[in-house]
Write a protein that holds these residues in place. Structure first.
Motif, PDB file in Angstrom:
ATOM      1  N   VAL A 108      -2.683  14.379  -1.421  1.00 15.59           N
ATOM      2  CA  VAL A 108      -2.431  13.633  -0.192  1.00 15.59           C
ATOM      3  C   VAL A 108      -3.689  12.897   0.261  1.00 15.59           C
ATOM      4  O   VAL A 108      -3.622  11.738   0.712  1.00 15.59           O
ATOM      5  N   CYS A 109      -4.838  13.536   0.119  1.00 16.82           N
ATOM      6  CA  CYS A 109      -6.089  12.877   0.493  1.00 16.82           C
ATOM      7  C   CYS A 109      -6.354  11.663  -0.398  1.00 16.82           C
ATOM      8  O   CYS A 109      -6.845  10.626   0.078  1.00 16.82           O
ATOM      9  N   THR A 167       0.827  -1.202   0.000  1.00 20.67           N
ATOM     10  CA  THR A 167       0.000   0.000   0.000  1.00 20.67           C
ATOM     11  C   THR A 167       0.860   1.250   0.000  1.00 20.67           C
ATOM     12  O   THR A 167       0.533   2.245  -0.661  1.00 20.67           O
ATOM     13  N   LEU A 168       1.983   1.215   0.713  1.00 14.86           N
ATOM     14  CA  LEU A 168       2.897   2.365   0.719  1.00 14.86           C
ATOM     15  C   LEU A 168       3.411   2.645  -0.694  1.00 14.86           C
ATOM     16  O   LEU A 168       3.548   3.810  -1.095  1.00 14.86           O
ATOM     17  N   VAL A 169       3.663   1.595  -1.456  1.00 16.91           N
ATOM     18  CA  VAL A 169       4.104   1.768  -2.846  1.00 16.91           C
ATOM     19  C   VAL A 169       3.001   2.425  -3.671  1.00 16.91           C
ATOM     20  O   VAL A 169       3.257   3.321  -4.484  1.00 16.91           O
ATOM     21  N   ARG A 170       1.752   2.004  -3.471  1.00 17.81           N
ATOM     22  CA  ARG A 170       0.634   2.599  -4.207  1.00 17.81           C
ATOM     23  C   ARG A 170       0.442   4.067  -3.831  1.00 17.81           C
ATOM     24  O   ARG A 170       0.164   4.906  -4.694  1.00 17.81           O
ATOM     25  N   VAL A 171       0.591   4.364  -2.551  1.00 19.72           N
ATOM     26  CA  VAL A 171       0.458   5.758  -2.108  1.00 19.72           C
ATOM     27  C   VAL A 171       1.540   6.618  -2.747  1.00 19.72           C
ATOM     28  O   VAL A 171       1.273   7.723  -3.229  1.00 19.72           O
ATOM     29  N   GLN A 172       2.768   6.127  -2.762  1.00 28.01           N
ATOM     30  CA  GLN A 172       3.858   6.872  -3.392  1.00 28.01           C
ATOM     31  C   GLN A 172       3.571   7.102  -4.869  1.00 28.01           C
ATOM     32  O   GLN A 172       3.860   8.180  -5.410  1.00 28.01           O
ATOM     33  N   ALA A 173       2.983   6.110  -5.535  1.00 26.33           N
ATOM     34  CA  ALA A 173       2.643   6.251  -6.949  1.00 26.33           C
ATOM     35  C   ALA A 173       1.602   7.341  -7.158  1.00 26.33           C
ATOM     36  O   ALA A 173       1.652   8.089  -8.145  1.00 26.33           O
ATOM     37  N   VAL A 174       0.640   7.457  -6.234  1.00 22.58           N
ATOM     38  CA  VAL A 174      -0.362   8.524  -6.323  1.00 22.58           C
ATOM     39  C   VAL A 174       0.316   9.886  -6.256  1.00 22.58           C
ATOM     40  O   VAL A 174       0.016  10.794  -7.045  1.00 22.58           O
ATOM     41  N   LEU A 175       1.251  10.053  -5.340  1.00 22.04           N
ATOM     42  CA  LEU A 175       1.949  11.328  -5.196  1.00 22.04           C
ATOM     43  C   LEU A 175       2.816  11.621  -6.420  1.00 22.04           C
ATOM     44  O   LEU A 175       2.852  12.754  -6.916  1.00 22.04           O
ATOM     45  N   ALA A 232       3.557   2.192  14.143  1.00 25.25           N
ATOM     46  CA  ALA A 232       4.778   2.332  13.343  1.00 25.25           C
ATOM     47  C   ALA A 232       4.467   2.309  11.852  1.00 25.25           C
ATOM     48  O   ALA A 232       5.064   3.057  11.069  1.00 25.25           O
ATOM     49  N   SER A 233       3.523   1.473  11.443  1.00 22.90           N
ATOM     50  CA  SER A 233       3.156   1.391  10.033  1.00 22.90           C
ATOM     51  C   SER A 233       2.493   2.679   9.566  1.00 22.90           C
ATOM     52  O   SER A 233       2.817   3.222   8.500  1.00 22.90           O
ATOM     53  N   VAL A 234       1.577   3.207  10.367  1.00 26.12           N
ATOM     54  CA  VAL A 234       0.859   4.424   9.997  1.00 26.12           C
ATOM     55  C   VAL A 234       1.809   5.618   9.942  1.00 26.12           C
ATOM     56  O   VAL A 234       1.651   6.518   9.108  1.00 26.12           O
ATOM     57  N   SER A 235       2.818   5.634  10.804  1.00 24.38           N
ATOM     58  CA  SER A 235       3.754   6.767  10.819  1.00 24.38           C
ATOM     59  C   SER A 235       4.509   6.893   9.507  1.00 24.38           C
ATOM     60  O   SER A 235       4.935   7.987   9.142  1.00 24.38           O
ATOM     61  N   ARG A 236       4.653   5.793   8.784  1.00 19.22           N
ATOM     62  CA  ARG A 236       5.352   5.875   7.492  1.00 19.22           C
ATOM     63  C   ARG A 236       4.557   6.702   6.491  1.00 19.22           C
ATOM     64  O   ARG A 236       5.137   7.451   5.703  1.00 19.22           O
ATOM     65  N   TYR A 237       3.237   6.552   6.507  1.00 17.72           N
ATOM     66  CA  TYR A 237       2.412   7.363   5.613  1.00 17.72           C
ATOM     67  C   TYR A 237       2.521   8.836   5.988  1.00 17.72           C
ATOM     68  O   TYR A 237       2.612   9.700   5.109  1.00 17.72           O
ATOM     69  N   GLU A 238       2.520   9.108   7.267  1.00 20.89           N
ATOM     70  CA  GLU A 238       2.583  10.497   7.725  1.00 20.89           C
ATOM     71  C   GLU A 238       3.888  11.153   7.283  1.00 20.89           C
ATOM     72  O   GLU A 238       3.898  12.302   6.829  1.00 20.89           O
ATOM     73  N   ARG A 239       4.997  10.437   7.402  1.00 14.40           N
ATOM     74  CA  ARG A 239       6.290  10.990   6.954  1.00 14.40           C
ATOM     75  C   ARG A 239       6.284  11.227   5.445  1.00 14.40           C
ATOM     76  O   ARG A 239       6.814  12.235   4.965  1.00 14.40           O
ATOM     77  N   LEU A 240       5.696  10.300   4.711  1.00  8.81           N
ATOM     78  CA  LEU A 240       5.621  10.440   3.260  1.00  8.81           C
ATOM     79  C   LEU A 240       4.830  11.684   2.876  1.00  8.81           C
ATOM     80  O   LEU A 240       5.250  12.471   2.015  1.00  8.81           O
ATOM     81  N   PHE A 241       3.696  11.916   3.512  1.00  9.01           N
ATOM     82  CA  PHE A 241       2.857  13.073   3.205  1.00  9.01           C
ATOM     83  C   PHE A 241       3.532  14.382   3.624  1.00  9.01           C
ATOM     84  O   PHE A 241       3.414  15.393   2.935  1.00  9.01           O
ATOM     85  N   THR A 242       4.231  14.363   4.745  1.00 13.57           N
ATOM     86  CA  THR A 242       4.922  15.575   5.188  1.00 13.57           C
ATOM     87  C   THR A 242       5.976  15.991   4.169  1.00 13.57           C
ATOM     88  O   THR A 242       6.078  17.172   3.807  1.00 13.57           O
ATOM     89  N   ARG A 243       6.768  15.029   3.699  1.00 14.33           N
ATOM     90  CA  ARG A 243       7.796  15.341   2.687  1.00 14.33           C
ATOM     91  C   ARG A 243       7.154  15.903   1.426  1.00 14.33           C
ATOM     92  O   ARG A 243       7.680  16.842   0.812  1.00 14.33           O
ATOM     93  N   TYR A 244       6.032  15.327   1.042  1.00 14.13           N
ATOM     94  CA  TYR A 244       5.363  15.792  -0.172  1.00 14.13           C
ATOM     95  C   TYR A 244       4.865  17.223  -0.010  1.00 14.13           C
ATOM     96  O   TYR A 244       5.095  18.078  -0.873  1.00 14.13           O
ATOM     97  N   VAL A 249       1.812  19.513  10.287  1.00 11.03           N
ATOM     98  CA  VAL A 249       0.498  19.511  10.934  1.00 11.03           C
ATOM     99  C   VAL A 249      -0.585  19.073   9.949  1.00 11.03           C
ATOM    100  O   VAL A 249      -1.490  18.306  10.296  1.00 11.03           O
ATOM    101  N   ALA A 250      -0.496  19.545   8.704  1.00 10.39           N
ATOM    102  CA  ALA A 250      -1.489  19.154   7.700  1.00 10.39           C
ATOM    103  C   ALA A 250      -1.419  17.659   7.417  1.00 10.39           C
ATOM    104  O   ALA A 250      -2.444  16.979   7.320  1.00 10.39           O
ATOM    105  N   ALA A 251      -0.201  17.127   7.273  1.00  9.10           N
ATOM    106  CA  ALA A 251      -0.042  15.694   7.034  1.00  9.10           C
ATOM    107  C   ALA A 251      -0.590  14.899   8.210  1.00  9.10           C
ATOM    108  O   ALA A 251      -1.271  13.880   8.029  1.00  9.10           O
ATOM    109  N   SER A 252      -0.298  15.364   9.424  1.00  6.48           N
ATOM    110  CA  SER A 252      -0.817  14.680  10.612  1.00  6.48           C
ATOM    111  C   SER A 252      -2.340  14.731  10.649  1.00  6.48           C
ATOM    112  O   SER A 252      -2.989  13.765  11.055  1.00  6.48           O
TER     113      SER A 252
END
Length: 264
Positions: free
Chosen positions: A100-101, A79-87, A137-149, A171-174
């Motif tokens: 991000v949404c 799923t993390l790979v799919r999310v990265q592909a969306v971005l 820990a798994s969910v935090s990876r998505y949050e870091r990905l969105f923050t960088r974006y 804050v927005a990513a969170s």
């Protein structure tokens, strides 16, 4: 026809079959782990029992998962790979919060794909601290990905006094992740019933109204964004004119008017 042209489709098909087989084994292991955790308890279940219940060897289990708690979350990596592909594939004209949404919606769909398994997993996670820690820990990876974006997509002309770019992005990513978690937990507590994506879309509206003006489409230069119709204002005599994008939310339009009045 060149030999490489003949063999490439076969190699591609072989790769797809291998990936599908890997996915099936992971799902079988995860399902076996879930059944055993539910019937005899998490602490009492061993990796050997999970492997045997899935019909594979112990070493096969460890090809797919590092530990038994990891087996209960078989899809986060994919799923993390799919999310990265969306971005990565986002239209430059799309508001970055919309992107991000859309990304976090992929995570929601992972849970909603088989509701009964997700509901049972939720019950186990609430009972077993180790599993809660793993999920966090798994969910935090998505949050870091969105923050960088989001850090790369600020529209300087849309910022208000006092805005802080890194803080706003984090804050927005969170907020996006928190909205997802809130909607997901509510849906799981209801037994996985109802249109969970519609519930998430409503939560997105709240987030965009709150953070939408500070984060703009940073891939489009500010000048170009202004020329294409981003929020602007001018004073003509006693009349203040505010212009906003057609896709702006009511809250964004209201803020554009307020800013125009302050500048007038």
């Amino acid at each position: 026809m060149p030999q490489s042209a003949k063999t490439e489709p076969a190699a591609t098909a072989g790769g797809r079959r291998a990936a599908a087989q890997r996915h099936r084994v992971r799902q079988d292991l995860a399902a076996a782990a879930m059944r055993l955790f539910s019937s005899q308890g998490y602490e009492a279940t061993t990796v050997d029992e999970i492997a045997a219940a899935a019909g594979v060897a112990r070493r096969t289990f460890f090809r797919h998962f590092r530990s038994k708690e990891e087996a209960i979350f078989p899809d986060h990596d994919d799923t993390l790979v799919r999310v990265q592909a969306v971005l990565d594939s986002a239209d430059p004209r799309e508001h970055p919060l919309d992107t991000v949404c859309r990304g976090i919606t992929e995570v929601l769909r992972m849970y909603a794909y088989v509701p009964e398994i997700s509901v049972e997993r939720y019950r186990l996670i609430r009972e077993v601290p180790t599993l809660r820690e793993r999920e966090i820990a798994s969910v935090s990876r998505y949050e870091r990905l969105f923050t960088r974006y989001l850090l790369g997509h600020f529209d300087e002309d849309a910022h208000r006094d006092g805005d802080d770019d890194p803080l706003l992005a984090e804050v927005a990513a969170s907020a996006v992740v928190a909205a997802h978690n809130h909607v997901l937990r509510r849906w799981l507590r209801a037994g996985g019933k109802g249109d969970v994506e519609a519930q998430l879309d409503h939560a997105f509206d709240v987030i965009k109204a709150t953070f939408g003006t500070g984060i703009g489409s940073g891939r489009i230069p500010s000048k170009a964004a202004s020329e294409s119709g981003s929020a602007s204002a001018s004073r003509q005599g006693e009349v203040v004119v505010a212009v906003a994008r057609t896709d702006a939310s009511p809250a964004q339009i209201l803020r554009s008017i307020e800013e125009a009045l302050r500048r007038a």
